[in-house]
Design a protein around this motif. Structure first.
Motif, PDB file in Angstrom:
ATOM      1  N   PRO A  77       0.826  -1.209   0.000  1.00 43.80           N
ATOM      2  CA  PRO A  77       0.000   0.000   0.000  1.00 43.80           C
ATOM      3  C   PRO A  77       0.862   1.261   0.000  1.00 43.80           C
ATOM      4  N   GLY A  78       0.525   2.191  -0.880  1.00 41.41           N
ATOM      5  CA  GLY A  78       1.278   3.441  -0.982  1.00 41.41           C
ATOM      6  C   GLY A  78       2.353   3.425  -2.051  1.00 41.41           C
ATOM      7  N   MET A  79       2.557   2.273  -2.710  1.00 42.25           N
ATOM      8  CA  MET A  79       3.592   2.180  -3.745  1.00 42.25           C
ATOM      9  C   MET A  79       2.996   1.701  -5.063  1.00 42.25           C
ATOM     10  N   GLU A  80       3.632   2.113  -6.161  1.00 36.06           N
ATOM     11  CA  GLU A  80       3.238   1.698  -7.506  1.00 36.06           C
ATOM     12  C   GLU A  80       4.452   1.098  -8.208  1.00 36.06           C
ATOM     13  N   THR A  81       4.199   0.187  -9.148  1.00 38.20           N
ATOM     14  CA  THR A  81       5.274  -0.379  -9.958  1.00 38.20           C
ATOM     15  C   THR A  81       4.867  -0.372 -11.429  1.00 38.20           C
ATOM     16  N   ARG A  82       5.834  -0.252 -12.311  1.00 39.80           N
ATOM     17  CA  ARG A  82       5.598  -0.465 -13.735  1.00 39.80           C
ATOM     18  C   ARG A  82       6.912  -0.844 -14.392  1.00 39.80           C
ATOM     19  N   ILE A  83       6.817  -1.443 -15.563  1.00 34.49           N
ATOM     20  CA  ILE A  83       7.997  -1.866 -16.315  1.00 34.49           C
ATOM     21  C   ILE A  83       8.140  -0.976 -17.547  1.00 34.49           C
ATOM     22  N   ASP A  84       9.340  -0.423 -17.742  1.00 35.87           N
ATOM     23  CA  ASP A  84       9.598   0.359 -18.951  1.00 35.87           C
ATOM     24  C   ASP A  84       9.552  -0.584 -20.148  1.00 35.87           C
ATOM     25  N   PRO A  85       8.645  -0.346 -21.113  1.00 33.32           N
ATOM     26  CA  PRO A  85       8.480  -1.301 -22.216  1.00 33.32           C
ATOM     27  C   PRO A  85       9.699  -1.398 -23.125  1.00 33.32           C
ATOM     28  N   GLU A  86      10.556  -0.373 -23.127  1.00 34.77           N
ATOM     29  CA  GLU A  86      11.725  -0.396 -24.022  1.00 34.77           C
ATOM     30  C   GLU A  86      12.922  -1.097 -23.402  1.00 34.77           C
ATOM     31  N   THR A  87      13.105  -0.915 -22.099  1.00 35.95           N
ATOM     32  CA  THR A  87      14.319  -1.443 -21.461  1.00 35.95           C
ATOM     33  C   THR A  87      14.051  -2.587 -20.492  1.00 35.95           C
ATOM     34  N   ASP A  88      12.778  -2.855 -20.175  1.00 36.68           N
ATOM     35  CA  ASP A  88      12.385  -3.842 -19.160  1.00 36.68           C
ATOM     36  C   ASP A  88      12.781  -3.425 -17.747  1.00 36.68           C
ATOM     37  N   GLU A  89      13.156  -2.148 -17.568  1.00 33.02           N
ATOM     38  CA  GLU A  89      13.557  -1.698 -16.238  1.00 33.02           C
ATOM     39  C   GLU A  89      12.336  -1.511 -15.333  1.00 33.02           C
ATOM     40  N   LEU A  90      12.484  -1.932 -14.076  1.00 35.64           N
ATOM     41  CA  LEU A  90      11.447  -1.713 -13.078  1.00 35.64           C
ATOM     42  C   LEU A  90      11.491  -0.266 -12.606  1.00 35.64           C
ATOM     43  N   LEU A  91      10.333   0.395 -12.652  1.00 38.36           N
ATOM     44  CA  LEU A  91      10.192   1.756 -12.141  1.00 38.36           C
ATOM     45  C   LEU A  91       9.219   1.713 -10.962  1.00 38.36           C
ATOM     46  N   VAL A  92       9.513   2.458  -9.905  1.00 40.74           N
ATOM     47  CA  VAL A  92       8.642   2.463  -8.734  1.00 40.74           C
ATOM     48  C   VAL A  92       8.358   3.903  -8.311  1.00 40.74           C
ATOM     49  N   ARG A  93       7.177   4.093  -7.729  1.00 44.20           N
ATOM     50  CA  ARG A  93       6.765   5.429  -7.306  1.00 44.20           C
ATOM     51  C   ARG A  93       5.888   5.299  -6.070  1.00 44.20           C
ATOM     52  N   GLY A  94       5.947   6.295  -5.184  1.00 46.73           N
ATOM     53  CA  GLY A  94       5.047   6.242  -4.042  1.00 46.73           C
ATOM     54  C   GLY A  94       5.612   6.849  -2.777  1.00 46.73           C
ATOM     55  N   ASP A  95       4.925   6.545  -1.678  1.00 45.32           N
ATOM     56  CA  ASP A  95       5.185   7.193  -0.397  1.00 45.32           C
ATOM     57  C   ASP A  95       6.588   6.954   0.143  1.00 45.32           C
ATOM     58  N   TYR A  96       7.198   5.817  -0.219  1.00 46.98           N
ATOM     59  CA  TYR A  96       8.450   5.443   0.438  1.00 46.98           C
ATOM     60  C   TYR A  96       9.679   5.586  -0.453  1.00 46.98           C
ATOM     61  N   VAL A  97       9.512   6.224  -1.593  1.00 51.80           N
ATOM     62  CA  VAL A  97      10.677   6.566  -2.411  1.00 51.80           C
ATOM     63  C   VAL A  97      11.407   7.714  -1.723  1.00 51.80           C
ATOM     64  N   MET A  98      12.708   7.611  -1.632  1.00 50.27           N
ATOM     65  CA  MET A  98      13.521   8.598  -0.905  1.00 50.27           C
ATOM     66  C   MET A  98      13.215  10.032  -1.335  1.00 50.27           C
ATOM     67  N   LEU A  99      13.601  10.974  -0.467  1.00 48.80           N
ATOM     68  CA  LEU A  99      13.498  12.386  -0.807  1.00 48.80           C
ATOM     69  C   LEU A  99      14.504  12.760  -1.886  1.00 48.80           C
ATOM     70  N   GLY A 100      15.645  12.089  -1.873  1.00 49.90           N
ATOM     71  CA  GLY A 100      16.707  12.362  -2.847  1.00 49.90           C
ATOM     72  C   GLY A 100      18.046  11.996  -2.251  1.00 49.90           C
ATOM     73  N   TYR A 101      19.101  12.149  -3.057  1.00 52.60           N
ATOM     74  CA  TYR A 101      20.461  11.876  -2.587  1.00 52.60           C
ATOM     75  C   TYR A 101      21.055  13.134  -1.956  1.00 52.60           C
ATOM     76  N   LEU A 102      21.767  12.943  -0.873  1.00 55.28           N
ATOM     77  CA  LEU A 102      22.377  14.046  -0.149  1.00 55.28           C
ATOM     78  C   LEU A 102      23.320  14.853  -1.049  1.00 55.28           C
ATOM     79  N   ASP A 103      23.050  16.139  -1.167  1.00 53.72           N
ATOM     80  CA  ASP A 103      23.936  17.076  -1.870  1.00 53.72           C
ATOM     81  C   ASP A 103      24.299  16.603  -3.277  1.00 53.72           C
TER      82      ASP A 103
END
Length: 495
Positions: free
Chosen positions: A336-362
């Motif tokens: 709950p709170g997360m989504e998944t999809r596969i990039d049709p060109e590269t087969d890469e897993l993409l994820v989105r949602g509440d628990y994806v980090m804010l970002g990389y430090l600096d």
């Protein structure tokens, strides 16, 4: 509902009181006692000048002291930076410099090393206070009162940065993934709910606390559920089996290597491990045969696979009641709170949602490269999703190689070879070949002849997938999260 770590700790003390929160080294610490120790330590931190938002590095193995040092950081409004307990002084000095840490808490003497001296010799620590973990109970609290630190703890916001966890750095320099309190608490709650964790559970924590699996779905899940945690300083097979048997451990998450080691452990048949009810494992790829053996030979009621990463702690997870073949062949579906999809060109897993980090430090460039404009985190893993959204990881994109024009995913080969009697562990990498571009080389741990490995693969795999070379090794290089360091294997072969 608590949405910060200090609030979760306070709620735990109210709800669970004298119930054991931690058992380790002959000591039992209740939830109320844990709160008392955290408050005392937080007062010491503030007396040393720690301000809300300041970073605190904790460089130590799993222990009750680690938990107190970490939770006191949050309670004093600071940002926790867990550091790999096996790092050298130079590596820790780099993290201290990059985070601008004000405090570093160290277990001096772990594994016979001189951590504090090594750290001081490795870099300038101007404005940095270095504390020995053993000295925390005796920190001078000066004029700082419990009421003052309680006020600081209450002022912590769900959107404040709670922690910065550095990636395992299997390729290139590690990056610091930042999470807010609402994310760290939320993902721990989701994991605990899906695993059915309660205050009746006894949870053996082998995963290192410096890793999200040990810290977030270990320490924080314990606060939210009332489960009693048993932290293990270092993984020792006999000690692990002794604790499971004597303490009637019910929950045992870990990397696949933990379970494979248990399955092959001398003396396992003489141990009563029947109390285990929940095992949760995850890695880029988990051998199907391992899941089968965990159910059949270890007789664990609920064996669940999950997928996560430092940048998004838990993304997918199998559910209790899922059929065995689904659990064995997928990482489950989005929590709950997360989504998944596969990039049709590269087969890469993409994820989105509440628990994806804010970002990389600096590092805005690395953040932008990892998280696109629509909020999708690019994982670097190739995978597939079935009609119900269950995720199967086929491999790391960077581990794929091309042999004679065909894409080859080493994980598929590894899954096959794991079923060969005598193969205890296996990793496959692509190595240069004049005719085909690249071919597979299998590194095998076990008692099996290279010719037997190749013949077994030829019976079960297309020719372009069959390893052309087999190298027997005593052990595969792995980081403490259990991931095989394939870059080291490639470097060793010139691949």
């Amino acid at each position: 509902m608590a949405d910060t770590i200090p609030a979760a700790l306070g709620d735990a003390a109210d709800r669970f009181g004298d119930h054991p929160a931690y058992v380790a080294d002959g000591e039992v610490v209740s939830f109320l006692e844990l709160l008392r120790r955290v408050r005392r330590t937080a007062r010491g931190y503030v007396a040393l000048g720690l301000q809300p938002g300041d970073r605190v590095c904790v460089w130590a193995p799993n222990s009750i002291g680690w938990v107190v040092a970490a939770l006191a950081t949050s309670y004093a409004g600071g940002v926790l930076v867990p550091v790999n307990s096996r790092y050298t002084g130079h590596e820790v000095a780099d993290v201290v410099e990059r985070t601008g840490a004000r405090l570093v808490v160290v277990e001096d003497g772990f594994l016979g090393r001189t951590q504090i001296a090594d750290l001081r010799a490795a870099g300038e620590l101007t404005g940095v206070t270095v504390l020995d973990l053993a000295d925390l109970p005796d920190l001078d609290r000066g004029s700082v009162t419990t009421e003052q630190v309680d006020a600081i703890a209450e002022a912590v916001s769900a959107d404040d940065v709670a922690d910065i966890l550095f990636t395992s750095g299997t390729t290139g320099r590690s990056k610091g993934a930042m999470s807010a309190h609402r994310q760290t608490v939320g993902v721990a709650r989701a994991w605990g709910e899906l695993g059915g964790v309660t205050g009746q559970d006894r949870y053996l924590v082998i995963n290192p606390f410096f890793h999200s699996f040990g810290y977030k779905v270990g320490i924080v899940t314990g606060l939210l559920t009332g489960a009693t945690l048993y932290p293990l300083t270092t993984f020792d097979l006999d000690e692990t089996m002794r604790i499971i048997e004597n303490e009637r451990i019910t929950v045992l998450p870990g990397a696949p290597t933990i379970y494979s080691s248990l399955l092959s452990a001398p003396g396992r048949a003489e141990r009563d491990l029947s109390s285990l009810r929940l095992a949760v494992t995850g890695a880029a790829v988990v051998p199907v045969v391992l899941i089968e053996r965990m159910r059949q030979e270890l007789q664990i009621d609920q064996v669940v696979t999950a997928f996560g990463m430092t940048e998004a702690v838990v993304v997918t997870m199998a559910r209790d009641g899922d059929p065995a073949d689904l659990v064995a062949s997928t990482c489950g579906r989005a929590i709950p709170g997360m989504e998944t999809r596969i990039d049709p060109e590269t087969d890469e897993l993409l994820v989105r949602g509440d628990y994806v980090m804010l970002g990389y430090l600096d590092d805005p460039d690395a953040t932008a490269a990892a998280i696109d404009a629509d909020g999708w985190l690019h994982t670097g893993d190739a995978g597939t999703l079935d009609a119900d959204g269950n995720l199967a990881i086929t491999d790391r994109l960077k581990d794929m190689y091309i042999s004679g024009g065909f894409n080859v995913y080493p994980a598929e080969i590894e899954q096959t070879l794991a079923r060969l009697d005598g193969v205890q562990d296996v990793a496959v990498v692509g190595v240069p070949d004049e005719r085909l571009g690249e071919v597979g080389r299998a590194y095998v741990v076990g008692s099996v002849a290279p010719d037997t490995v190749i013949a077994f693969a030829q019976e079960r795999l297309a020719n372009f997938k069959v390893p052309r070379q087999v190298t027997l090794v005593d052990a595969l290089p792995r980081n403490l999260s259990g991931k095989v360091l394939k870059n080291e294997l490639r470097d060793a072969t010139g691949g």
